[in-house]
Design a protein around this motif. Structure first.
Motif, PDB file in Angstrom:
ATOM      1  N   ASP A 283      -6.020   1.957  13.619  1.00 40.87           N
ATOM      2  CA  ASP A 283      -6.426   3.269  14.142  1.00 40.87           C
ATOM      3  C   ASP A 283      -5.280   4.267  14.089  1.00 40.87           C
ATOM      4  OD1 ASP A 283      -8.845   2.102  14.801  1.00 40.87           O
ATOM      5  OD2 ASP A 283      -8.318   1.815  16.908  1.00 40.87           O
ATOM      6  N   TYR A 284      -5.646   5.528  13.825  1.00 41.75           N
ATOM      7  CA  TYR A 284      -4.674   6.612  13.919  1.00 41.75           C
ATOM      8  C   TYR A 284      -5.414   7.906  14.232  1.00 41.75           C
ATOM      9  CZ  TYR A 284      -5.981   8.151   9.180  1.00 41.75           C
ATOM     10  OH  TYR A 284      -6.674   8.607   8.078  1.00 41.75           O
ATOM     11  N   LEU A 285      -4.690   8.856  14.790  1.00 39.29           N
ATOM     12  CA  LEU A 285      -5.265  10.165  15.099  1.00 39.29           C
ATOM     13  C   LEU A 285      -4.979  11.109  13.948  1.00 39.29           C
ATOM     14  CD1 LEU A 285      -4.226  10.459  18.853  1.00 39.29           C
ATOM     15  CD2 LEU A 285      -6.446   9.784  17.911  1.00 39.29           C
TER      16      LEU A 285
ATOM     17  N   MET B  38       0.832  -1.215   0.000  1.00 38.07           N
ATOM     18  CA  MET B  38       0.000   0.000   0.000  1.00 38.07           C
ATOM     19  C   MET B  38       0.859   1.254   0.000  1.00 38.07           C
ATOM     20  SD  MET B  38      -3.222  -0.622  -0.236  1.00 38.07           S
ATOM     21  CE  MET B  38      -2.842  -1.969  -1.340  1.00 38.07           C
ATOM     22  N   ARG B  39       1.980   1.225   0.714  1.00 38.98           N
ATOM     23  CA  ARG B  39       2.888   2.374   0.723  1.00 38.98           C
ATOM     24  C   ARG B  39       3.493   2.616  -0.660  1.00 38.98           C
ATOM     25  NH1 ARG B  39       7.038   0.981   3.247  1.00 38.98           N
ATOM     26  NH2 ARG B  39       8.036   2.971   2.844  1.00 38.98           N
ATOM     27  N   GLY B  40       3.554   1.592  -1.496  1.00 40.26           N
ATOM     28  CA  GLY B  40       4.052   1.754  -2.863  1.00 40.26           C
ATOM     29  C   GLY B  40       2.974   2.155  -3.849  1.00 40.26           C
ATOM     30  N   ILE B  41       1.771   1.610  -3.693  1.00 39.57           N
ATOM     31  CA  ILE B  41       0.690   1.865  -4.650  1.00 39.57           C
ATOM     32  C   ILE B  41       0.053   3.236  -4.459  1.00 39.57           C
ATOM     33  CG2 ILE B  41      -1.690   1.175  -5.222  1.00 39.57           C
ATOM     34  CD1 ILE B  41      -0.830  -1.691  -5.148  1.00 39.57           C
ATOM     35  N   LEU B  42      -0.187   3.625  -3.209  1.00 36.21           N
ATOM     36  CA  LEU B  42      -0.905   4.888  -2.971  1.00 36.21           C
ATOM     37  C   LEU B  42      -0.211   6.112  -3.581  1.00 36.21           C
ATOM     38  CD1 LEU B  42      -2.260   4.296   0.646  1.00 36.21           C
ATOM     39  CD2 LEU B  42      -3.542   4.228  -1.514  1.00 36.21           C
ATOM     40  N   PRO B  43       1.121   6.258  -3.453  1.00 34.64           N
ATOM     41  CA  PRO B  43       1.752   7.412  -4.108  1.00 34.64           C
ATOM     42  C   PRO B  43       1.613   7.371  -5.635  1.00 34.64           C
ATOM     43  CG  PRO B  43       3.250   6.455  -2.502  1.00 34.64           C
ATOM     44  CD  PRO B  43       2.080   5.517  -2.624  1.00 34.64           C
ATOM     45  N   MET B  44       1.619   6.161  -6.196  1.00 34.81           N
ATOM     46  CA  MET B  44       1.457   6.052  -7.653  1.00 34.81           C
ATOM     47  C   MET B  44       0.057   6.481  -8.079  1.00 34.81           C
ATOM     48  SD  MET B  44       3.649   2.558  -8.267  1.00 34.81           S
ATOM     49  CE  MET B  44       2.871   2.180  -9.781  1.00 34.81           C
ATOM     50  N   ILE B  45      -0.942   6.118  -7.302  1.00 34.74           N
ATOM     51  CA  ILE B  45      -2.314   6.550  -7.609  1.00 34.74           C
ATOM     52  C   ILE B  45      -2.398   8.063  -7.524  1.00 34.74           C
ATOM     53  CG2 ILE B  45      -4.709   6.533  -6.796  1.00 34.74           C
ATOM     54  CD1 ILE B  45      -4.160   3.630  -5.816  1.00 34.74           C
ATOM     55  N   TYR B  46      -1.827   8.626  -6.475  1.00 37.22           N
ATOM     56  CA  TYR B  46      -1.864  10.082  -6.306  1.00 37.22           C
ATOM     57  C   TYR B  46      -1.183  10.774  -7.490  1.00 37.22           C
ATOM     58  CZ  TYR B  46      -2.015  14.575  -3.979  1.00 37.22           C
ATOM     59  OH  TYR B  46      -2.292  15.884  -3.676  1.00 37.22           O
TER      60      TYR B  46
ATOM     61  N   ALA C 147      -0.489   7.333   7.772  1.00 39.81           N
ATOM     62  CA  ALA C 147      -0.759   6.351   8.817  1.00 39.81           C
ATOM     63  C   ALA C 147      -0.057   5.016   8.529  1.00 39.81           C
ATOM     64  CB  ALA C 147      -2.268   6.146   8.960  1.00 39.81           C
ATOM     65  N   LEU C 148      -0.017   4.620   7.259  1.00 41.44           N
ATOM     66  CA  LEU C 148       0.680   3.382   6.885  1.00 41.44           C
ATOM     67  C   LEU C 148       2.184   3.509   7.120  1.00 41.44           C
ATOM     68  CD1 LEU C 148      -1.357   2.553   3.689  1.00 41.44           C
ATOM     69  CD2 LEU C 148      -1.136   1.044   5.684  1.00 41.44           C
ATOM     70  N   HIS C 149       2.717   4.680   6.844  1.00 42.43           N
ATOM     71  CA  HIS C 149       4.135   4.921   7.115  1.00 42.43           C
ATOM     72  C   HIS C 149       4.415   4.743   8.607  1.00 42.43           C
ATOM     73  CE1 HIS C 149       8.134   6.728   6.630  1.00 42.43           C
ATOM     74  NE2 HIS C 149       7.877   7.293   7.796  1.00 42.43           N
TER      75      HIS C 149
ATOM     76  N   THR D 297      -7.797  11.859   1.661  1.00 44.93           N
ATOM     77  CA  THR D 297      -7.967  10.568   2.332  1.00 44.93           C
ATOM     78  C   THR D 297      -6.786   9.648   2.023  1.00 44.93           C
ATOM     79  OG1 THR D 297     -10.371  10.774   2.250  1.00 44.93           O
ATOM     80  CG2 THR D 297      -9.493   8.552   2.513  1.00 44.93           C
ATOM     81  N   LEU D 298      -6.360   9.622   0.767  1.00 41.28           N
ATOM     82  CA  LEU D 298      -5.213   8.820   0.353  1.00 41.28           C
ATOM     83  C   LEU D 298      -3.953   9.254   1.104  1.00 41.28           C
ATOM     84  CD1 LEU D 298      -4.255   7.780  -3.222  1.00 41.28           C
ATOM     85  CD2 LEU D 298      -2.571   8.816  -1.744  1.00 41.28           C
TER      86      LEU D 298
END
Length: 184
Positions: free
Chosen positions: A101-103, A52-60, A172-174, A165-166
């Motif tokens: 969960d994250y704040l 997910m840490r690799g895919i999300l930046p590519m989507i963005y 949070a994933l980081h 959101t992304l």
């Protein structure tokens, strides 16, 4: 010969845009994202976080490279059900467990509070999934006018909602992978 109208010119220009490299790249990475979040059962948590840490930046990046997409009049019927959304959210939450969960202070509710808001990565990823799965399914059907509408809607929702959101999910994933509170 038929006279050219604004709509016919826009339609022809959108058709070529629909098959442009930036759009095809977006559909490719969106398809991969959907596949990854649909197949979380049995997945190893750290591997999923890394993917997910690799895919999300590519989507963005791919969404950002599209620029403005002209609005085409039309409406697409939703293809996903609430059960589909809940399935993704539940499976990702189960996989991430205590790391879900994250704040967050970058949410609308924070305007009315002096405390960060509790959010979940699973809900963020399910929100992104909902938009991208709708887009992918519409492109899979191959009808150009609905594809144009779906692309416009995805870009507008990206600007207004799921782009942030992304980024929240990525942050949070980081933290889930590298934060001091989560070392295994």
């Amino acid at each position: 010969m038929l006279p050219f109208t604004y709509h016919s010119i826009l339609y022809r220009s959108m058709n070529s845009f629909l098959y442009s490299q930036p759009v095809l790249d977006l559909i490719t990475i969106a398809t991969e994202y959907c596949k990854q979040v649909e197949q979380t059962e049995g997945e190893e948590r750290n591997h999923f976080i890394e993917v997910m840490r690799g895919i999300l930046p590519m989507i963005y990046l791919k969404m950002s490279l599209l620029g403005d997409v002209p609005e085409i009049p039309g409406f697409n019927e939703g293809k996903l059900t609430e059960a589909d959304y809940d399935y993704i959210r539940h499976n990702v939450a189960a996989l991430l467990a205590e790391r879900d969960d994250y704040l967050d202070v970058f949410v609308e509710d924070f305007k009315y509070s002096d405390q960060p808001v509790l959010c979940t990565i699973s809900e963020n990823l399910a929100d992104i999934y909902q938009v991208l799965r709708e887009l992918v399914e519409t492109f899979r059907e191959g009808f150009e006018e609905p594809m144009q509408v779906a692309l416009f809607e995805a870009v507008e929702k990206f600007k207004l909602y799921w782009g942030q959101t992304l980024l929240n999910a990525l942050r949070a994933l980081h933290d889930a992978q590298f934060g001091g509170n989560y070392q295994e």
